[in-house]
Design an enzyme around this catalytic site. Structure first.
Site, PDB file in Angstrom:
ATOM      1  N   GLY A  10       2.029   2.534   5.424  1.00  0.00           N
ATOM      2  CA  GLY A  10       3.152   1.633   5.710  1.00  0.00           C
ATOM      3  C   GLY A  10       3.821   1.983   7.032  1.00  0.00           C
ATOM      4  N   GLU A  25       5.666  -3.284   0.909  1.00  0.00           N
ATOM      5  CA  GLU A  25       5.689  -3.072  -0.545  1.00  0.00           C
ATOM      6  C   GLU A  25       4.948  -1.771  -0.802  1.00  0.00           C
ATOM      7  OE1 GLU A  25       7.025  -4.863  -3.033  1.00  0.00           O
ATOM      8  OE2 GLU A  25       7.725  -6.585  -1.885  1.00  0.00           O
ATOM      9  N   GLY A  38       0.836  -1.208   0.000  1.00  0.00           N
ATOM     10  CA  GLY A  38       0.000   0.000   0.000  1.00  0.00           C
ATOM     11  C   GLY A  38       0.863   1.247   0.000  1.00  0.00           C
ATOM     12  N   CYS A  84       1.719   0.558  -9.056  1.00  0.00           N
ATOM     13  CA  CYS A  84       2.853   1.005  -8.235  1.00  0.00           C
ATOM     14  C   CYS A  84       4.120   1.171  -9.065  1.00  0.00           C
ATOM     15  CB  CYS A  84       3.099   0.002  -7.126  1.00  0.00           C
ATOM     16  SG  CYS A  84       3.308  -1.677  -7.722  1.00  0.00           S
TER      17      CYS A  84
HETATM   18  P1  NAD Z   1      -5.370   0.703  -0.188  1.00  0.00           P
HETATM   19  O1  NAD Z   1      -6.162   1.921   0.165  1.00  0.00           O
HETATM   20  O2  NAD Z   1      -6.033  -0.456  -0.838  1.00  0.00           O
HETATM   21  O3  NAD Z   1      -4.652   0.266   1.184  1.00  0.00           O
HETATM   22  C1  NAD Z   1      -3.872  -0.889   1.263  1.00  0.00           C
HETATM   23  C2  NAD Z   1      -4.333  -1.715   2.434  1.00  0.00           C
HETATM   24  O4  NAD Z   1      -4.085  -1.016   3.644  1.00  0.00           O
HETATM   25  C3  NAD Z   1      -5.826  -2.037   2.411  1.00  0.00           C
HETATM   26  O5  NAD Z   1      -6.012  -3.395   2.650  1.00  0.00           O
HETATM   27  C4  NAD Z   1      -6.364  -1.170   3.523  1.00  0.00           C
HETATM   28  O6  NAD Z   1      -7.527  -1.701   4.118  1.00  0.00           O
HETATM   29  C5  NAD Z   1      -5.212  -1.152   4.479  1.00  0.00           C
HETATM   30  N1  NAD Z   1      -5.234  -0.046   5.429  1.00  0.00           N
HETATM   31  C6  NAD Z   1      -5.838   1.147   5.304  1.00  0.00           C
HETATM   32  N2  NAD Z   1      -5.612   1.896   6.406  1.00  0.00           N
HETATM   33  C7  NAD Z   1      -4.851   1.141   7.223  1.00  0.00           C
HETATM   34  C8  NAD Z   1      -4.266   1.365   8.500  1.00  0.00           C
HETATM   35  N3  NAD Z   1      -4.414   2.512   9.159  1.00  0.00           N
HETATM   36  N4  NAD Z   1      -3.509   0.379   9.040  1.00  0.00           N
HETATM   37  C9  NAD Z   1      -3.332  -0.783   8.386  1.00  0.00           C
HETATM   38  N5  NAD Z   1      -3.843  -1.025   7.175  1.00  0.00           N
HETATM   39  C10 NAD Z   1      -4.600  -0.081   6.597  1.00  0.00           C
HETATM   40  O7  NAD Z   1      -4.204   1.022  -1.097  1.00  0.00           O
HETATM   41  P2  NAD Z   1      -3.426   2.366  -1.248  1.00  0.00           P
HETATM   42  O8  NAD Z   1      -2.687   2.612   0.014  1.00  0.00           O
HETATM   43  O9  NAD Z   1      -4.276   3.419  -1.844  1.00  0.00           O
HETATM   44  O10 NAD Z   1      -2.439   1.824  -2.389  1.00  0.00           O
HETATM   45  C11 NAD Z   1      -1.825   2.663  -3.224  1.00  0.00           C
HETATM   46  C12 NAD Z   1      -0.365   2.731  -2.872  1.00  0.00           C
HETATM   47  O11 NAD Z   1       0.166   1.417  -2.790  1.00  0.00           O
HETATM   48  C13 NAD Z   1       0.431   3.438  -3.915  1.00  0.00           C
HETATM   49  O12 NAD Z   1       1.413   4.207  -3.286  1.00  0.00           O
HETATM   50  C14 NAD Z   1       1.074   2.292  -4.686  1.00  0.00           C
HETATM   51  O13 NAD Z   1       2.250   2.669  -5.346  1.00  0.00           O
HETATM   52  C15 NAD Z   1       1.317   1.318  -3.596  1.00  0.00           C
HETATM   53  N6  NAD Z   1       1.404  -0.034  -4.131  1.00  0.00           N
HETATM   54  C16 NAD Z   1       2.600  -0.685  -4.014  1.00  0.00           C
HETATM   55  C17 NAD Z   1       2.737  -1.940  -4.560  1.00  0.00           C
HETATM   56  C18 NAD Z   1       4.032  -2.696  -4.478  1.00  0.00           C
HETATM   57  O14 NAD Z   1       4.033  -3.865  -4.820  1.00  0.00           O
HETATM   58  N7  NAD Z   1       5.113  -2.093  -4.031  1.00  0.00           N
HETATM   59  C19 NAD Z   1       1.665  -2.528  -5.219  1.00  0.00           C
HETATM   60  C20 NAD Z   1       0.470  -1.831  -5.291  1.00  0.00           C
HETATM   61  C21 NAD Z   1       0.348  -0.584  -4.738  1.00  0.00           C
END
Ligand code: NAD
Length: 470
Positions: free
Chosen positions: A203, A220, A198, A254
């Site tokens: 993170g 990630e 995420g 990502c």
């Molecule tokens: P998202 O909103 O789906 O969140 C990811 C996960 O985090 C979800 O399951 C969500 O429920 C959980 N989450 C939300 N708040 C949380 C908290 N406070 N504590 C713990 N978990 C929580 O996804 P996003 O964050 O919008 O994803 C987009 C980002 O992820 C971008 O920066 C993208 O580049 C990155 N990403 C990285 C990869 C990789 O493989 N490196 C892959 C995909 C996306």
């Protein structure tokens, strides 16, 4: 009051599920090669039998085409399973190490051991891939797992829960759907390992939660992945590849090239061929293309629209809130202090910035946080060496994009702001395993040299033994 009661009951139920998973792990069943193989095959059956449902779910969530879903989700996952099945026996083998003379007679080895019950939190943008690829690695390594897919792809999350529930061993693998609250509640529990995909902001929260239990983790994350286009390239091929990678998933990847740095002598040609490629791939009206997805939700739409409104589109720029549609858009004249260059764009907006000298491009990149990927188009070997040697990123792909993450033999992960740890293939197996050392000695030979009292002569003898014969 009623709400609190529901939350309490949910917590109670989740807790009893975790207890069950821990018991399963303690029973040792998940360590068996046969169990691991059976679970990987079960997941494969789910992906094959429910391929159409999976495509329909992702299409419902953000209108991704069935072909793209196969290429980037089900197809990749099936390859990952096949690769794990092929190599699992050798990955699981203990590795022998040689033993210095002073410790003889003895045998030493180390073996990969599962962590226990692991937690996988996935992101929405490749909903099946990002929840199930880590699950493949976790199962291959012999763990039990709780998977929490993203709430932003609700149809996909529901199907992951249903599929895993129906096809896989429920006493060892569970899916918890829901959003931040559910994720936080899970993070309150103790897991053997946490694998999070995420944004860097969340993170950090996950890492703080992991610290409470001293749980090891992989993050990630995302970032601004640059793409350099040097002078010595087939500019049409470069343009087509960049357009394909950027507008796949409507830029919500990502690994997508976040911005392009092009040598000033090739800028006009690159722009021309990129525009041509957009029309080739998505037609004159991308809104009508079956292959062009939508922005996942209104929050993301408004964030991107604000970025779009604050700059001038060189091509594209159209949007439609009712459909959460933003056209494939190329922007020119973007400077380093523009809002577009502050955070990861994560949408179909592509700034193209010209440079006159490669050092200028490298300086530009060095001023940003370490990205997940770095892309370079150049036929010149010296330029390739120079860029790789003078930059840092999770991975590099030269003269193409994305495929460094598609190869099961290459570790996939970030660095600094784009995360840490890696997975895919062997790297995933290693991530979900810890290396347990084993030294087996015999009772034979028990010289008093090692035992106190350490008088002057004994100590003199011990010193070279410990220093030089290890
Ligand atoms: P998202 O909103 O789906 O969140 C990811 C996960 O985090 C979800 O399951 C969500 O429920 C959980 N989450 C939300 N708040 C949380 C908290 N406070 N504590 C713990 N978990 C929580 O996804 P996003 O964050 O919008 O994803 C987009 C980002 O992820 C971008 O920066 C993208 O580049 C990155 N990403 C990285 C990869 C990789 O493989 N490196 C892959 C995909 C996306």
């Amino acid at each position: 009051m009623f709400c609190h009661l529901i939350l309490f009951m949910q917590h109670d139920q989740r807790f009893s599920e975790l207890v069950l998973l821990r018991e399963t792990f303690e029973s040792g069943v998940t360590r068996d090669l046969s169990w691991r193989i059976a679970q990987l095959l079960a997941l494969q059956t789910f992906l094959v039998e429910r391929e159409r449902d999976i495509a329909a779910a992702v299409h419902h969530d953000f209108r991704k085409s069935a072909a793209e879903t196969f290429l980037t989700e089900t197809g990749f996952l099936r390859g990952e399973i096949r690769f794990a099945l092929k190599h699992l026996t050798s990955w699981m083998k203990p590795r022998r190490v040689s033993i210095p003379l002073i410790y003889q007679p003895a045998k030493a080895s180390y073996s990969p051991e599962p962590y226990g019950v692991v937690l996988i939190i996935g992101a929405w943008n490749y909903p099946f891939n990002l929840s199930l690829a880590p699950l493949i690695s976790a199962i291959a390594a012999g763990n039990c797992a709780v998977v929490k897919p993203s709430e932003h792809a609700p149809r996909s999350s529901a199907l992951i829960a249903e599929g895993v529930g129906r096809y896989m061993d429920q006493s060892a693998i569970r899916v918890v759907t829901g959003g931040a609250e559910e994720a936080k509640a899970l993070l309150d529990e103790r897991f053997g390992y946490i694998f999070y995909t995420g944004s860097p902001e969340i993170g950090r929260e996950v890492m703080l939660a992991a610290a409470r239990h001293l749980t090891p983790l992989t993050l990630e994350l995302g970032g601004k992945s640059p793409c350099i286009v040097e002078e010595s390239v087939d500019i049409r091929v470069a343009a087509r590849r960049i357009v394909w990678a950027k507008f796949l998933n409507a830029g919500q990847t990502c690994l997508a090239p976040d911005y392009v740095l092009v040598h000033e002598h090739r800028e006009e040609e690159l722009l021309h061929f990129m525009q041509e490629a957009i029309t080739d791939f998505y037609g004159d009206e991308p809104r009508l293309s079956r292959d062009y997805p939508r922005i996942v939700n209104l929050d993301s739409f408004h964030r991107l629209k604000k970025l779009l409104d604050g700059s001038s589109a060189w091509c594209g720029g159209q949007s439609d809130q009712s459909e959460r549609y933003i056209a494939p858009t190329i922007l020119r004249g973007v400077t380093s202090d523009s809002p577009l260059m502050q955070l990861e764009i994560f949408g179909p907006l592509l700034p193209v910035i010209a440079y006159s000298d490669l050092s200028e491009a490298l300086d530009f990149i060095r001023h940003q946080d370490e990205p997940l990927a770095l892309y370079l188009f150049s036929s010149d070997r010296n330029v390739q060496e120079r860029v790789v040697g003078n930059s840092r990123s999770g991975g590099v792909c030269i003269n193409d994009l994305f495929f460094q993450a598609a190869l099961h033999r290459l570790p996939f992960g970030g660095l600094g702001n784009s995360g840490f740890g890696a997975y895919h293939g062997r790297a995933g197996f290693d991530t979900f395993s810890f290396q347990r050392s084993l030294l087996r000695r015999s009772f034979f030979s028990d010289p008093s040299l090692r035992y106190p009292p350490y008088r002057w002569l004994k100590f003199r003898l011990l010193k070279p033994l410990v220093t030089f014969f290890q």
